[in-house]
Design a protein around this motif. Structure first.
Motif, PDB file in Angstrom:
ATOM      1  N   UNK A 131      -5.623   4.283  10.272  1.00  0.00           N
ATOM      2  CA  UNK A 131      -4.323   3.788  10.641  1.00  0.00           C
ATOM      3  C   UNK A 131      -3.650   3.152   9.326  1.00  0.00           C
ATOM      4  N   UNK A 132      -4.415   2.860   8.358  1.00  0.00           N
ATOM      5  CA  UNK A 132      -3.978   2.606   6.959  1.00  0.00           C
ATOM      6  C   UNK A 132      -3.248   3.847   6.447  1.00  0.00           C
ATOM      7  N   UNK A 133      -3.787   4.806   6.329  1.00  0.00           N
ATOM      8  CA  UNK A 133      -3.176   6.120   5.942  1.00  0.00           C
ATOM      9  C   UNK A 133      -1.956   6.552   6.671  1.00  0.00           C
ATOM     10  N   UNK A 134      -2.008   6.442   8.070  1.00  0.00           N
ATOM     11  CA  UNK A 134      -0.951   6.663   8.870  1.00  0.00           C
ATOM     12  C   UNK A 134       0.398   5.750   8.690  1.00  0.00           C
ATOM     13  N   UNK A 135      -0.029   4.395   8.252  1.00  0.00           N
ATOM     14  CA  UNK A 135       1.020   3.541   7.854  1.00  0.00           C
ATOM     15  C   UNK A 135       1.807   3.942   6.648  1.00  0.00           C
ATOM     16  N   UNK A 136       0.888   4.218   5.583  1.00  0.00           N
ATOM     17  CA  UNK A 136       1.369   4.901   4.313  1.00  0.00           C
ATOM     18  C   UNK A 136       2.373   6.174   4.734  1.00  0.00           C
ATOM     19  N   UNK A 137       1.810   7.001   5.597  1.00  0.00           N
ATOM     20  CA  UNK A 137       2.586   8.236   5.777  1.00  0.00           C
ATOM     21  C   UNK A 137       4.101   7.898   6.371  1.00  0.00           C
TER      22      UNK A 137
END
Length: 377
Positions: free
Chosen positions: A333-339
């Protein structure tokens, strides 16, 4: 195109991060979700990652120079800062995840069914080691660790994949291959689970934080090279592992790759554990390097050993207190938010309606993964 030697050197960090992110967990997760169709799930995840990579590479080429020259408008500058803050959190979570996975393989191999406490101890000790090397040797020391670990991982992965391929070929010309069943899971749940393993293809964005060591064009090509190599390894590995999955057999669904190797070739257990240790360690090193570079850019107080101590301390806290599968879902979820932020930046700074629409759709997709991704457990 920049010099090939420079691209290869620059690709070490992103490739180590990508392979460490998912090589060990993508097979059992896809087995429980898609069974005999696992390779299609791997292809979908890698394909989405490539599209996300285009937005990251756009930001390296367009947003980064504008930020450096002070020509980036206020909204985009704030978005860029927000992305930097989110990715630091994501990297800290991912470091804790990689080293927990590494510790799980070490403990399971040395003491099957061993105490979860030892997994946490081993993981925390590994974080501490990386922090010490980072403080005493800096990027050069960590990059050397990464290059050595990645080289060994590629050799061991080739051995593992080759052995599984020989097993598949022998089965095809013997009793015939028996593929695992496709689980009775709805398409919606499948997509939520695939969204929950975004972490398995994370790593190509680490080139953004290697600007002190490589020029923009070298980093863009290094990101592409790392993604293509990693995707070919993922697809090949999942393809040869699918016929050996325990799903639909008395063995039951596999929890780790050790379950598969124990049935196919018990002698592969030690090489697999070595691969697990080195791949997870190298991925943790890669993301520690990226987190350190990012923290230095976020605050003038992040100087000297402070970035390593901050990111390392937070990773130790997570590794000591949080279950592995929970870390997988949170990290994704954290990486998806960044992407999603990167896609919005790309949309706002790109030209042409088609590109803007594409990046906008990507931002919506990554925002949906951030909000609704499902744990792989």
């Amino acid at each position: 195109m920049p010099r090939l030697s420079g691209v290869v050197r620059a690709s070490v960090t992103p490739l180590a991060s990508i392979l460490g992110s998912g090589l060990l967990i993508i097979v059992p997760v896809l087995e429980r979700t898609l069974g005999s169709l696992s390779v299609f799930g791997a292809a979908l995840v890698c394909g989405v990652a490539w599209v996300v990579g285009t937005s990251v590479r756009h930001c390296v080429r367009v947003v980064e120079p504008a930020q450096a020259s002070g020509s980036l408008d206020r909204v985009n500058a704030r978005l860029d800062q927000a992305g930097d803050a989110v990715i630091v959190v994501a990297y800290v979570i991912s470091v804790a995840l990689y080293l927990r996975i590494m510790a799980q393989y070490v403990v399971d191999y040395s003491d099957p069914g061993g105490s979860a406490l030892w997994e946490r101890v081993v993981a925390c000790a590994a974080v501490a080691l990386i922090v010490v090397v980072g403080i005493t040797r800096g990027f050069a020391g960590l990059n050397l660790l990464d290059r050595f670990s990645l080289g060994v991982v590629l050799v061991l992965t080739t051995v593992l994949g080759g052995t599984l391929l020989l097993h598949d070929v022998h089965g095809q010309f013997g009793a015939g291959l028996v593929l695992p069943p496709v689980p009775d899971i709805g398409i919606g749940e499948i997509l939520l689970v695939l969204g929950g393993i975004v972490i398995t293809v994370q790593g190509f964005e680490t080139v953004q934080y290697l600007g002190d060591h490589y020029d923009a064009e070298t980093r863009v090509w290094a990101s592409r090279f790392a993604q293509l190599v990693a995707a070919s390894i993922y697809l090949g590995f999942v393809a040869v592992a699918t016929p050996v999955m325990g799903l639909g057999t008395p063995a039951g669904p596999d929890v780790t790759l050790l379950d598969i190797t124990a049935r196919v070739a018990p002698w592969l257990a030690l090489p697999l554990v070595l691969s697990a240790v080195l791949s997870q360690f190298s991925a943790a090193v890669a993301d520690t390097v990226a987190a350190e570079g990012n923290l230095r850019g976020l605050s003038r107080f992040m100087r000297g050993p402070t970035p390593y101590l901050v990111s390392g301390g937070a990773a130790i806290l997570l590794a000591a207190t949080t279950p592995t599968l929970t870390i997988v879902a949170v990290a994704s979820r954290a990486f998806a938010a960044y992407y999603a932020i990167q896609a919005v930046l790309a949309m706002r700074t790109s030209t042409g309606r088609t590109r803007k629409a594409g990046y906008g759709a990507l931002a919506v997709l990554m925002a949906a993964v951030t909000l609704f991704a499902q744990s792989a457990g």
